[in-house]
Write a protein that holds these residues in place. Structure first.
Motif, short mmCIF file in Angstrom:
data_model
loop_
_atom_site.label_atom_id
_atom_site.label_comp_id
_atom_site.label_asym_id
_atom_site.label_seq_id
_atom_site.Cartn_x
_atom_site.Cartn_y
_atom_site.Cartn_z
N ASP A 32 0.61 -1.51 -0.27
CA ASP A 32 -0.12 0.33 0.13
C ASP A 32 1.01 1.33 0.44
OD1 ASP A 32 -2.41 -1.28 -0.10
OD2 ASP A 32 -2.19 -1.82 2.26
N LEU A 33 1.87 1.24 0.99
CA LEU A 33 3.04 2.37 0.92
C LEU A 33 3.91 2.48 -0.83
CD1 LEU A 33 3.67 4.87 2.32
CD2 LEU A 33 5.48 3.35 3.31
N MET A 34 4.33 1.26 -0.87
CA MET A 34 4.79 2.09 -2.36
C MET A 34 3.90 2.44 -3.01
SD MET A 34 7.50 1.26 -3.54
CE MET A 34 8.61 1.34 -2.55
N ARG A 35 2.16 1.84 -3.09
CA ARG A 35 2.01 2.20 -3.72
C ARG A 35 1.57 3.86 -4.23
NH1 ARG A 35 -2.67 3.36 -6.23
NH2 ARG A 35 -4.05 1.93 -8.37
N ASP A 36 0.88 3.71 -2.86
CA ASP A 36 1.52 5.78 -2.70
C ASP A 36 2.42 6.29 -3.17
OD1 ASP A 36 -1.40 4.97 -1.57
OD2 ASP A 36 -0.35 5.70 0.50
N LEU A 37 3.37 5.65 -2.84
CA LEU A 37 4.69 6.65 -3.17
C LEU A 37 4.84 6.63 -4.84
CD1 LEU A 37 7.22 5.29 -0.80
CD2 LEU A 37 6.10 7.79 -1.24
N CYS A 38 4.03 5.04 -5.62
CA CYS A 38 4.41 5.27 -7.12
C CYS A 38 3.36 6.53 -8.01
CB CYS A 38 4.56 4.01 -7.69
SG CYS A 38 5.43 2.89 -7.07
N VAL A 39 2.24 6.27 -7.06
CA VAL A 39 1.58 7.12 -8.05
C VAL A 39 1.35 8.56 -8.31
CG1 VAL A 39 -1.08 8.26 -6.93
CG2 VAL A 39 -1.00 5.76 -7.20
N LEU A 40 2.05 9.49 -6.83
CA LEU A 40 2.89 10.31 -6.37
C LEU A 40 4.09 10.43 -7.40
CD1 LEU A 40 2.86 13.30 -4.64
CD2 LEU A 40 4.87 12.20 -3.39
N LYS A 41 4.90 9.14 -7.86
CA LYS A 41 5.78 9.40 -9.12
C LYS A 41 4.94 9.87 -9.86
CE LYS A 41 10.54 9.24 -9.19
NZ LYS A 41 11.31 10.68 -9.32
N ALA A 42 4.24 8.72 -10.22
CA ALA A 42 3.93 8.82 -11.97
C ALA A 42 2.96 10.27 -12.40
CB ALA A 42 2.37 7.17 -12.19
N ARG A 43 2.26 10.98 -11.00
CA ARG A 43 1.88 12.56 -11.20
C ARG A 43 2.80 12.98 -11.61
NH1 ARG A 43 -2.96 12.31 -6.20
NH2 ARG A 43 -4.01 11.22 -7.57
N GLN A 44 3.59 13.20 -11.17
CA GLN A 44 4.93 13.98 -11.24
C GLN A 44 5.88 13.35 -12.51
OE1 GLN A 44 7.33 13.88 -7.78
NE2 GLN A 44 6.37 14.46 -6.39
N GLU A 45 5.80 12.47 -12.85
CA GLU A 45 6.90 12.56 -13.90
C GLU A 45 6.43 12.70 -15.32
OE1 GLU A 45 9.32 9.67 -13.48
OE2 GLU A 45 10.06 10.58 -11.98
N LYS A 46 4.87 12.47 -15.30
CA LYS A 46 3.28 12.18 -16.57
C LYS A 46 3.79 10.78 -16.65
CE LYS A 46 2.88 16.94 -17.17
NZ LYS A 46 3.79 17.89 -16.26
N PHE A 47 3.74 10.23 -15.88
CA PHE A 47 4.70 8.38 -16.25
C PHE A 47 3.01 8.28 -16.64
CE2 PHE A 47 4.41 4.13 -15.97
CZ PHE A 47 5.56 3.85 -15.96
N LEU A 48 1.69 8.46 -16.00
CA LEU A 48 -0.03 7.69 -15.60
C LEU A 48 -0.79 8.67 -15.27
CD1 LEU A 48 -0.67 4.77 -15.82
CD2 LEU A 48 -0.73 4.59 -13.99
#
Length: 339
Positions: free
Chosen positions: A81-97
């Motif tokens: 769960d924690l890793m998913r939250d971090l990945c969502v944040l990273k995806a938003r910042q880098e426009k990955f997803l």
């Protein structure tokens, strides 16, 4: 590190969902995340093995949780769960997803429509997950029109909650038309779909991954023969859907994984008999799931896994006798499913 780049792609699946590990590995390869060179080939290592090694690295670092099957192999995976939250944040910042909830609402006046958006769409978005919900009557919103104009999408996933309606499919169908950079297209569980897959799918000439699992497409277009870059093709639409298929799979010489519909026939009959799919050119194929017709299987020299589906048990020994004639030296597993 390649394994870190693979993490955000897991976010594209719904939260708390057990993701089939085979699906994850195939999408990683199709996206080009898995490095593979001549040294790997010399060691007789497949790109699937390399992808699994990266997954195990993530598991050992406790970034990904897995569930094993009865044989002790990894069956499904999910992010902590924690890793998913971090990945969502990273995806938003880098426009990955980018994530979008598509729904139509029926309010008191019966004329309004809305779509909630978790991440702002931009022309730079490369991966798009569409969450579709059917609530009532409505019309397409300007936001959906904006998504249709995002030109550089490489991965497009349709994720539905509840029953998919014909209306929803009609509205989102144009989204994947003329996506010249698209590599991954996931159209699973679209149970409200009526008719054939659009001919425009043949314009996606860089497509490497296509899945129609549990959707109700009754026909595939002749234009699929244009998809010569295809590597992973899952056409298992379900046991109660009869699919009309063009005889064009032989053109997809890069295919590594193929799962055919449970029930299908081939377009254009020859001399009154049902025509068989030609697949003898698929020398790169590693995994094949099909009905009892084993025509051309002996030519698939790199086949590692073969699953045969058949309702008629009377032809069981005929199938066995045919397979014993083939020299499939790389074959590791063979399953017969007689129903």
């Amino acid at each position: 590190m390649a394994s870190k780049a693979m993490l955000p792609l897991l976010v594209s699946f719904p939260e708390d969902v057990e993701i089939p590990v085979k699906r994850v590995l195939h999408m990683w390869i199709a996206e080009g995340f898995v490095p593979f060179d001549s040294s790997d080939e010399e060691r007789e290592t497949t790109i699937e093995n390399v992808a699994e090694q990266y997954l195990m690295e993530l598991v050992k670092r406790e970034l990904v949780q897995v569930r094993l099957n009865s044989s002790g192999n990894i069956k499904t995976c999910r992010l902590h769960d924690l890793m998913r939250d971090l990945c969502v944040l990273k995806a938003r910042q880098e426009k990955f997803l980018s994530f979008h909830n598509i729904q139509r609402d029926n309010e008191s006046d019966g004329s309004s429509s809305s779509m909630a958006t978790e991440v702002e769409s931009t022309c730079e978005t490369r991966r798009l997950s569409l969450y579709m919900r059917e609530i009532g009557e409505g019309k397409v919103t300007p936001r959906l029109e904006q998504i249709r104009t995002m030109p550089h999408v490489r991965t497009l996933m349709f994720l539905q909650y509840g029953k998919t309606t014909k209306w929803m499919w009609q509205q989102v169908q144009p989204i994947f038309i003329n996506r010249k950079f698209l590599r991954v297209l996931k159209l699973d569980n679209l149970d409200g779909v009526v008719g054939s897959l659009p001919k425009s799918v043949g314009d996606l000439v860089h497509l490497r991954f296509l899945s129609l699992v549990s959707s109700r497409f009754t026909g595939l277009p002749q234009s699929m023969g244009n998809l010569v870059c295809m590597e992973f093709l899952d056409l298992f639409t379900g046991r109660y859907v009869w699919v009309s298929m063009p005889n064009v799979l032989w053109k997809m010489r890069r295919l590594r994984y193929l799962r055919l519909p449970y029930d299908f026939d081939v377009k254009k009959k020859c001399h009154g008999a049902r025509k068989k799919l030609q697949m003898g050119t698929l020398k790169n194929l590693r995994t094949l799931t099909k009905k009892c017709d084993v025509n051309d299987v002996g030519k698939l020299t790199n086949l590692q896994k073969l699953t045969v589906n058949e309702r008629n048990e009377s032809i069981e020994w005929e199938i066995f006798s045919q397979l014993t004639k083939f020299k499939l030296k790389h074959l590791r597993s063979l399953f017969f499913l007689f129903r």
